[in-house]
Design an enzyme around this catalytic site. Structure first.
Site, short mmCIF file in Angstrom:
data_model
loop_
_atom_site.label_atom_id
_atom_site.label_comp_id
_atom_site.label_asym_id
_atom_site.label_seq_id
_atom_site.Cartn_x
_atom_site.Cartn_y
_atom_site.Cartn_z
CG ASN A 86 31.46 40.03 38.61
OD1 ASN A 86 30.79 38.98 38.87
ND2 ASN A 86 30.77 40.99 37.86
CD GLU B 99 30.15 44.95 39.65
OE1 GLU B 99 29.27 45.86 40.11
OE2 GLU B 99 30.28 44.67 38.40
CB CYS C 224 37.54 40.27 36.52
SG CYS C 224 37.68 41.81 35.37
CD GLU D 225 37.44 36.56 33.99
OE1 GLU D 225 37.03 37.34 34.90
OE2 GLU D 225 37.28 36.86 32.70
CB CYS E 17 38.62 42.31 30.77
SG CYS E 17 39.83 42.21 31.98
CB CYS F 195 41.47 38.86 32.90
SG CYS F 195 40.63 39.55 34.51
#
Ligand code: THU
Length: 161
Positions: free
Chosen positions: A61, A63, A72, A74, A109, A112
């Site tokens: 991830n 940010e 994310c 993924e 999430c 994703c």
């Protein structure tokens, strides 16, 4: 009339019950955790994608101070994998979080799931999920459709009134 939607989840106490390829994909993802850039949430996630040509792509991830600009693990891994190898199938996807041990691993999430499912629908075979922490329980799941019932797809775009 009612429809009941069910799915099968494999629950393993640790990765010893898994095959060698799955164990090594989890190991790759766990080793990538230290490369997560998550200074705001302090919640590190890593993903490892295995492609049909054997290539393994890792993602963590990422940010940003402008929060929605982050992505994310993924999607970092999948977008890189598909931009490098658009014609390879995704055979498995390991997703791990930086917890020492979890009895119930974290699942991807919603955004994703949507991305994963579209890639799965574009290929012949479903992909295999491996969800875990640094150690302990591993969830396995063998079809992205289970994670997103009644999903939106490119077929729906053809239903424009
Ligand atoms: N995160 C992921 O990387 N994958 C998920 O499936 C859930 C959430 C990240 C996004 C953000 O950097 C942090 O975890 C907290 O939400």
């Amino acid at each position: 009339m009612k429809k009941i939607i069910q799915f099968e989840l494999g629950v393993h106490t640790d990765d010893q019950a898994l095959g060698v390829d799955d164990r090594s994909l989890l190991d790759v993802a766990r080793s990538a955790l230290s490369r997560a850039y998550a200074p705001y949430s302090d919640f590190q996630v890593a993903a490892a994608v295995r492609l049909s040509n054997g290539t393994i792509i890792e993602g963590t991830n990422q940010e940003n101070a402008a929060y929605p600009s982050g992505l994310c693990a993924e999607r970092v891994a999948l977008f890189y994998a598909k931009s490098q190898y658009p014609n390879e199938q995704i055979t498995s996807l390991a997703i791990v979080t930086n917890h020492e041990e979890l009895s119930s691993p974290v699942a991807p999430c919603g955004a994703c799931r949507q991305v994963i499912l579209e890639y799965q629908m574009n290929q012949k075979d479903p992909l295999q999920f491996l969800l875990s922490a640094r150690k302990g329980t591993v969830y396995t799941l063998s079809d992205a459709r289970s994670l997103l019932p009644l999903h939106f797809s490119k077929e729906d775009l053809k239903k424009a009134p």
